[in-house]
Design an enzyme around this catalytic site. Structure first.
Site, PDB file in Angstrom:
ATOM      1  N   LYS A 174       0.702  -1.391   0.030  1.00 39.05           N
ATOM      2  CA  LYS A 174       0.124   0.088   0.092  1.00 39.05           C
ATOM      3  C   LYS A 174       0.966   0.971  -0.130  1.00 39.05           C
ATOM      4  O   LYS A 174       2.206   1.201   0.566  1.00 39.05           O
ATOM      5  CB  LYS A 174      -0.932   0.003   1.149  1.00 39.05           C
TER       6      LYS A 174
ATOM      7  N   VAL B 292      11.076  -4.671   3.516  1.00 34.23           N
ATOM      8  CA  VAL B 292      10.728  -5.138   4.994  1.00 34.23           C
ATOM      9  C   VAL B 292      10.869  -3.285   5.653  1.00 34.23           C
ATOM     10  O   VAL B 292      11.919  -2.387   5.105  1.00 34.23           O
ATOM     11  CB  VAL B 292      11.160  -5.983   5.825  1.00 34.23           C
TER      12      VAL B 292
ATOM     13  N   GLY C  67       4.132  -6.310   6.519  1.00 34.59           N
ATOM     14  CA  GLY C  67       3.793  -7.566   6.749  1.00 34.59           C
ATOM     15  C   GLY C  67       2.337  -7.218   7.153  1.00 34.59           C
ATOM     16  O   GLY C  67       2.296  -8.169   7.399  1.00 34.59           O
TER      17      GLY C  67
ATOM     18  N   ASP D 143      -2.453  -1.483  10.214  1.00 28.71           N
ATOM     19  CA  ASP D 143      -2.902  -1.400   8.909  1.00 28.71           C
ATOM     20  C   ASP D 143      -3.443  -3.065   7.911  1.00 28.71           C
ATOM     21  O   ASP D 143      -4.322  -3.429   6.868  1.00 28.71           O
ATOM     22  CB  ASP D 143      -1.361  -1.500   7.973  1.00 28.71           C
TER      23      ASP D 143
END
Length: 284
Positions: free
Chosen positions: A10, A95, A102, A136
Site C-alpha cells: 500500500k 521490509v 507485513g 494497517d
C-alpha cells in the site's frame, strides 16, 4: 489442499496525524491505495496441529514475531481450529519500508486460511480480527482505496485514483514506525495534508490536482532524522515524477507518473544509487 493469496503493498496518498490518544496510539486520517507490488503467500494443511513458516527472504523472522504467524495463531484460537498449516512467504515487498508488507502478509494469511479451513467469517469480522494484529491490517484485508481513521482501522471505501504509473524507491535504511511516531508532536505539525482536497481529486479523476495535494505529516520527522529520504524525494522530482511523497513512516518514496515514456528515465536514474526500485501500477 493448497491455497494461494497475493499480498499487495500500500501507499499513502495522504497521512495526517490529528492528536495522541489516551491509549497511546495516534488519531490519524489517511487516504491509502494499493499498488501492483505484492508478496505471494502459499498455505497448505499439515497433519499435525502446528504453524510452520518459511520464506526465501533471509531477513524476516519465521516465528511468533512474524505477523503472518500471529494471524494464523489468532484465527486458530478464535475459531477453535485444531489443524496445522504450512505458510510460505515469497517476499517481494521490502521490509520496514512504509509499504505495509507485513500487514499485507497477515491480511492475506487470514483470507487464505478462511478458504483453506472453510470458515464462514464475514469481512467486517475479519477486519476486527485484523485490527488486533496491526493498524494497517484491516485495510489490507479489504484492499482498494480507502480513507482510514481512528488508529487506521476505521475504513471508508472510496473510488479509485486516476490510473498512473507508480515508481517506488527505498533507500538502504530501515525506519521504525514507533520511533517516528514517538518523536512526532501532533500539535506542532507545520504543514498538514488536505485530505478533503485529495478526496476531491480522486472523485474528479484529476491527476494534476492529486499530485499537487499529496501530503504526509510524518515527513517532518523522518526527513529530519534520515536525510537520505529527503535526497531521494529531490532526485525523484528532478527526474520528472509528477507527484512525489514518502509512504507511511518511510523510508520508501513514491513518484506518480502519468506518461509511460517518463518511467524508464526515472527508474534508471534512481537505480544508480538505490537497489530497491520498482515501477508498478495502482490496483484499481
Amino acid at each position: 489442499m493448497k491455497v494461494f493469496e497475493k499480498a499487495p503493498a500500500k501507499i499513502n496518498l495522504s497521512l495526517d496525524v490529528l492528536h495522541k490518544r489516551d491509549d497511546g496510539y495516534h488519531e490519524v486520517e489517511m487516504v491509502m491505495t494499493m499498488v501492483d507490488l505484492a508478496d505471494r503467500i502459499e498455505m497448505q494443511e499439515l497433519p499435525r496441529d502446528t504453524i510452520i513458516i518459511s520464506s526465501q527472504a533471509g531477513y524476516i523472522p519465521l516465528d511468533e514475531k512474524n505477523l503472518a504467524f500471529q494471524a494464523a495463531r489468532l484465527i486458530k484460537d478464535k475459531y477453535d481450529v485444531h489443524q496445522g498449516v504450512y505458510i510460505h512467504l515469497d517476499k517481494k515487498i521490502p521490509v520496514a519500508a512504509g509499504l505495509a508488507g507485513g500487514s499485507s502478509d497477515a491480511a492475506a494469511t487470514l483470507r487464505g486460511l478462511i478458504r483453506l479451513w472453510q470458515l464462514d467469517i464475514p469481512e467486517a469480522e475479519l477486519q476486527e480480527l485484523g485490527a488486533e494484529l496491526g493498524s494497517d491490517v484491516p485495510f489490507c484485508i479489504s484492499g482498494g482505496t480507502a480513507v482510514a481513521r481512528g488508529r487506521g482501522e476505521k475504513l471508508e471505501s472510496i473510488g479509485s485514483p486516476p490510473q498512473c504509473w507508480v515508481i517506488l524507491a527505498k533507500p538502504p535504511i530501515n525506519v521504525s514506525t514507533s520511533e517516528i511516531y514517538g518523536k512526532l508532536v501532533a500539535k506542532e505539525i507545520r504543514q498538514r495534508p488536505a485530505t478533503s482536497a485529495i478526496l476531491e481529486a480522486i472523485q474528479d479523476k484529476n491527476f494534476e490536482k492529486l499530485c499537487e495535494r499529496l501530503g504526509n505529516a510524518l515527513e517532518e520527522v523522518t526527513l529530519e532524522l534520515y536525510p537520505e529520504v529527503r535526497h531521494l524525494k529531490e532526485c525523484m522530482h528532478k527526474l520528472g515524477a509528477d507527484g512525489v511523497l514518502m509512504s507511511g513512516s518511510g523510508p520508501t518514496v513514491f513518484g506518480l507518473v502519468s506518461k509511460e515514456a517518463k518511467v524508464p528515465r526515472i527508474y534508471n536514474g534512481l537505480r544508480g544509487f538505490c537497489k530497491d526500485v520498482f515501477a508498478v501500477r495502482m490496483l484499481t
